[in-house]
Structure formats: C-alpha cells, structure tokens
Design an enzyme around this catalytic site. Sequence first.
Site, PDB file in Angstrom:
ATOM      1  N   ARG A  99     -28.035  10.268 -19.706  1.00 44.49           N
ATOM      2  CA  ARG A  99     -27.154   9.469 -18.842  1.00 44.49           C
ATOM      3  C   ARG A  99     -27.933   8.635 -17.830  1.00 44.49           C
ATOM      4  O   ARG A  99     -27.419   7.679 -17.285  1.00 44.49           O
ATOM      5  CB  ARG A  99     -26.201  10.385 -18.070  1.00 44.49           C
ATOM      6  CG  ARG A  99     -25.292  11.204 -18.965  1.00 44.49           C
ATOM      7  CD  ARG A  99     -24.581  12.282 -18.183  1.00 44.49           C
ATOM      8  NE  ARG A  99     -25.587  13.218 -17.652  1.00 44.49           N
ATOM      9  CZ  ARG A  99     -25.358  14.055 -16.649  1.00 44.49           C
ATOM     10  NH1 ARG A  99     -24.186  14.106 -16.072  1.00 44.49           N
ATOM     11  NH2 ARG A  99     -26.304  14.877 -16.239  1.00 44.49           N
ATOM     12  N   GLU A 151     -33.025  13.558  -5.200  1.00 45.75           N
ATOM     13  CA  GLU A 151     -32.705  13.673  -3.780  1.00 45.75           C
ATOM     14  C   GLU A 151     -33.755  12.854  -3.037  1.00 45.75           C
ATOM     15  O   GLU A 151     -34.949  13.149  -3.126  1.00 45.75           O
ATOM     16  CB  GLU A 151     -32.744  15.137  -3.343  1.00 45.75           C
ATOM     17  CG  GLU A 151     -31.658  15.953  -4.017  1.00 45.75           C
ATOM     18  CD  GLU A 151     -31.830  17.448  -3.841  1.00 45.75           C
ATOM     19  OE1 GLU A 151     -32.991  17.926  -3.729  1.00 45.75           O
ATOM     20  OE2 GLU A 151     -30.804  18.142  -3.821  1.00 45.75           O
ATOM     21  N   GLN A 160     -30.916   4.652  12.080  1.00 47.38           N
ATOM     22  CA  GLN A 160     -30.649   3.331  11.514  1.00 47.38           C
ATOM     23  C   GLN A 160     -31.263   3.270  10.131  1.00 47.38           C
ATOM     24  O   GLN A 160     -32.349   3.812   9.901  1.00 47.38           O
ATOM     25  CB  GLN A 160     -31.272   2.253  12.414  1.00 47.38           C
ATOM     26  CG  GLN A 160     -31.004   0.828  11.968  1.00 47.38           C
ATOM     27  CD  GLN A 160     -31.494  -0.193  13.006  1.00 47.38           C
ATOM     28  OE1 GLN A 160     -31.580   0.091  14.193  1.00 47.38           O
ATOM     29  NE2 GLN A 160     -31.812  -1.376  12.543  1.00 47.38           N
ATOM     30  N   ASN A 202     -32.147   0.321   7.099  1.00 43.76           N
ATOM     31  CA  ASN A 202     -32.242  -1.111   6.838  1.00 43.76           C
ATOM     32  C   ASN A 202     -32.571  -1.352   5.372  1.00 43.76           C
ATOM     33  O   ASN A 202     -33.157  -0.483   4.715  1.00 43.76           O
ATOM     34  CB  ASN A 202     -33.349  -1.727   7.691  1.00 43.76           C
ATOM     35  CG  ASN A 202     -33.150  -1.456   9.155  1.00 43.76           C
ATOM     36  OD1 ASN A 202     -32.109  -1.744   9.728  1.00 43.76           O
ATOM     37  ND2 ASN A 202     -34.140  -0.858   9.786  1.00 43.76           N
ATOM     38  N   ARG A 250     -44.423  -9.218   4.560  1.00 42.37           N
ATOM     39  CA  ARG A 250     -43.786  -8.988   5.854  1.00 42.37           C
ATOM     40  C   ARG A 250     -44.703  -8.104   6.696  1.00 42.37           C
ATOM     41  O   ARG A 250     -45.216  -7.115   6.216  1.00 42.37           O
ATOM     42  CB  ARG A 250     -42.426  -8.314   5.670  1.00 42.37           C
ATOM     43  CG  ARG A 250     -41.438  -9.168   4.880  1.00 42.37           C
ATOM     44  CD  ARG A 250     -40.104  -8.438   4.719  1.00 42.37           C
ATOM     45  NE  ARG A 250     -39.178  -9.173   3.891  1.00 42.37           N
ATOM     46  CZ  ARG A 250     -38.269 -10.034   4.345  1.00 42.37           C
ATOM     47  NH1 ARG A 250     -38.181 -10.273   5.636  1.00 42.37           N
ATOM     48  NH2 ARG A 250     -37.465 -10.647   3.508  1.00 42.37           N
ATOM     49  N   LYS A 298     -40.757   5.382  10.577  1.00 43.91           N
ATOM     50  CA  LYS A 298     -40.045   4.785   9.445  1.00 43.91           C
ATOM     51  C   LYS A 298     -40.195   5.658   8.209  1.00 43.91           C
ATOM     52  O   LYS A 298     -41.250   6.262   7.993  1.00 43.91           O
ATOM     53  CB  LYS A 298     -40.609   3.395   9.113  1.00 43.91           C
ATOM     54  CG  LYS A 298     -40.359   2.350  10.159  1.00 43.91           C
ATOM     55  CD  LYS A 298     -40.923   1.001   9.743  1.00 43.91           C
ATOM     56  CE  LYS A 298     -40.630  -0.049  10.788  1.00 43.91           C
ATOM     57  NZ  LYS A 298     -41.192  -1.356  10.415  1.00 43.91           N
ATOM     58  N   HIS A 333     -46.551  -1.789  10.497  1.00 45.74           N
ATOM     59  CA  HIS A 333     -46.153  -1.666   9.090  1.00 45.74           C
ATOM     60  C   HIS A 333     -45.946  -3.044   8.480  1.00 45.74           C
ATOM     61  O   HIS A 333     -45.459  -3.965   9.129  1.00 45.74           O
ATOM     62  CB  HIS A 333     -44.850  -0.859   9.002  1.00 45.74           C
ATOM     63  CG  HIS A 333     -44.302  -0.762   7.631  1.00 45.74           C
ATOM     64  ND1 HIS A 333     -43.123  -1.379   7.253  1.00 45.74           N
ATOM     65  CD2 HIS A 333     -44.763  -0.133   6.527  1.00 45.74           C
ATOM     66  CE1 HIS A 333     -42.892  -1.117   5.976  1.00 45.74           C
ATOM     67  NE2 HIS A 333     -43.871  -0.360   5.515  1.00 45.74           N
ATOM     68  N   TYR A 381     -35.375   1.355   4.398  1.00 44.33           N
ATOM     69  CA  TYR A 381     -36.098   2.253   5.292  1.00 44.33           C
ATOM     70  C   TYR A 381     -35.206   2.710   6.430  1.00 44.33           C
ATOM     71  O   TYR A 381     -34.366   1.981   6.929  1.00 44.33           O
ATOM     72  CB  TYR A 381     -37.395   1.623   5.812  1.00 44.33           C
ATOM     73  CG  TYR A 381     -37.234   0.363   6.625  1.00 44.33           C
ATOM     74  CD1 TYR A 381     -37.228   0.406   8.013  1.00 44.33           C
ATOM     75  CD2 TYR A 381     -37.099  -0.875   6.007  1.00 44.33           C
ATOM     76  CE1 TYR A 381     -37.093  -0.742   8.767  1.00 44.33           C
ATOM     77  CE2 TYR A 381     -36.973  -2.033   6.744  1.00 44.33           C
ATOM     78  CZ  TYR A 381     -36.967  -1.963   8.126  1.00 44.33           C
ATOM     79  OH  TYR A 381     -36.825  -3.106   8.864  1.00 44.33           O
ATOM     80  N   GLU A 428     -40.499  -5.767  20.078  1.00 47.72           N
ATOM     81  CA  GLU A 428     -41.223  -6.026  18.837  1.00 47.72           C
ATOM     82  C   GLU A 428     -42.628  -6.553  19.088  1.00 47.72           C
ATOM     83  O   GLU A 428     -42.865  -7.350  19.982  1.00 47.72           O
ATOM     84  CB  GLU A 428     -40.457  -7.039  17.982  1.00 47.72           C
ATOM     85  CG  GLU A 428     -41.120  -7.277  16.643  1.00 47.72           C
ATOM     86  CD  GLU A 428     -40.343  -8.234  15.766  1.00 47.72           C
ATOM     87  OE1 GLU A 428     -40.158  -7.910  14.593  1.00 47.72           O
ATOM     88  OE2 GLU A 428     -39.924  -9.302  16.267  1.00 47.72           O
ATOM     89  N   LYS A 470     -42.949 -16.648  12.209  1.00 51.75           N
ATOM     90  CA  LYS A 470     -43.324 -15.680  13.240  1.00 51.75           C
ATOM     91  C   LYS A 470     -44.556 -14.875  12.806  1.00 51.75           C
ATOM     92  O   LYS A 470     -45.474 -14.672  13.595  1.00 51.75           O
ATOM     93  CB  LYS A 470     -42.127 -14.755  13.512  1.00 51.75           C
ATOM     94  CG  LYS A 470     -42.340 -13.746  14.592  1.00 51.75           C
ATOM     95  CD  LYS A 470     -41.050 -13.056  15.030  1.00 51.75           C
ATOM     96  CE  LYS A 470     -40.373 -12.316  13.913  1.00 51.75           C
ATOM     97  NZ  LYS A 470     -39.253 -11.472  14.388  1.00 51.75           N
ATOM     98  N   ASP A 471     -44.590 -14.452  11.544  1.00 49.70           N
ATOM     99  CA  ASP A 471     -45.733 -13.678  11.043  1.00 49.70           C
ATOM    100  C   ASP A 471     -46.988 -14.541  10.920  1.00 49.70           C
ATOM    101  O   ASP A 471     -48.091 -14.078  11.186  1.00 49.70           O
ATOM    102  CB  ASP A 471     -45.405 -13.021   9.694  1.00 49.70           C
ATOM    103  CG  ASP A 471     -44.396 -11.887   9.821  1.00 49.70           C
ATOM    104  OD1 ASP A 471     -44.041 -11.501  10.956  1.00 49.70           O
ATOM    105  OD2 ASP A 471     -43.961 -11.369   8.775  1.00 49.70           O
TER     106      ASP A 471
END
Length: 177
Positions: free
Chosen positions: A23, A28, A46, A48, A58, A71, A118, A131, A142, A168-169
């Site tokens: 199937r 988990e 949270q 994301n 990123r 994370k 990260h 995450y 940040e 930005k990066d």
Amino acid sequence: MVFQEAPIKGIWIITPRILRDERGYFMESFLKELFNKHIGPIDFVQENESMSRFGVTRGLHYQKDPYAQSKYVRVVEGEIFDVAVDIREGSPTLGQSFCLNLSAENKKQLFIPKGFAHGFCVLSSKAVVQYKTDVPYTPSSEGIFHIDSPALAIPWPLPAGKMILSEKDKQADPFRL
C-alpha cells in the site's frame, strides 16, 4: 527511530523506522518521548513549510537571543543539501559547519539547536521542506550570514552561478570569527 549525534555537539540526525508494504509506507516523524530521552525536553510552537526549485539556496539564517530558535528539519519532497553552522560564543566548534543531504527518499531529519545558523540548497527539480521551531519567528531578531563566507568554507554542492539567492541573502554580511 534512530538518534545519532553529529560531530558538532547538539546537532542530531534522526532516522525514522519505515514500515513498507504493497500500500505504501508508514513512519513516525516525531515522538516527543524519544525526542526528550535523546535530545532533551523541547516544546515546538511553530511549523513552517517552504517549496523551492533547483538551485534555490536559503540562508544562512538565525535568530538572535532572546528569540533564538531550535529547528527540527525534514524534506517531504525532493532533496536538499542542509547546513548548520555553530555560532555559539565560546563554543569549541564556533564557525564549524555540519552538512547533510536530506531527502524524501532517505527520510533523515535534522535537529539544530539554538545558537546555529541554518541554510540549504535544493538539489532536485523541486523540494518541499518542513521544519518545526521552539520559538516563533521574530523578524526584528533575524540575522543572516552570507553563504559564501570565507571563514566557513562550506562545501556547497553547486557552483555559485547555479545558486539562486534572495536579495536579502545576497547582501548578507560574511561570518567572521
């Protein structure tokens, strides 16, 4: 689930047990009891999800105290080259990075504690990354280091010309010891 601590203290590779049959499969992806036993108590608040195409890179993102985040990262579609950089002041591994390919196929997951930057680079045509974090995202907290910081010497799997970064990066400052 198998919990294996990475060479940099505090980072953990978690490999779930996969039950397969005609199937499909079942696994988990998170068990609080096992997580607490191996890594310690944590309360994720949270979750994301991002979708990116080949070459999107990123990072290297982090949040400053008092909003620093742990994370728990996994890939549900595709493959990424995932990077965690130790930015903990006074750490014997300050400035060292840990890299691991995470994919929907290998189902490996990565726990990255507070005090790490990260980032990741997408190796497949598309990747969906999920995450969990233990502290909500706080834009004013940040921080970003440039992915090509000479002090880090991260062995990115793609040449810079094939990497796609946000504005930005691209404009982030390099990491300095």
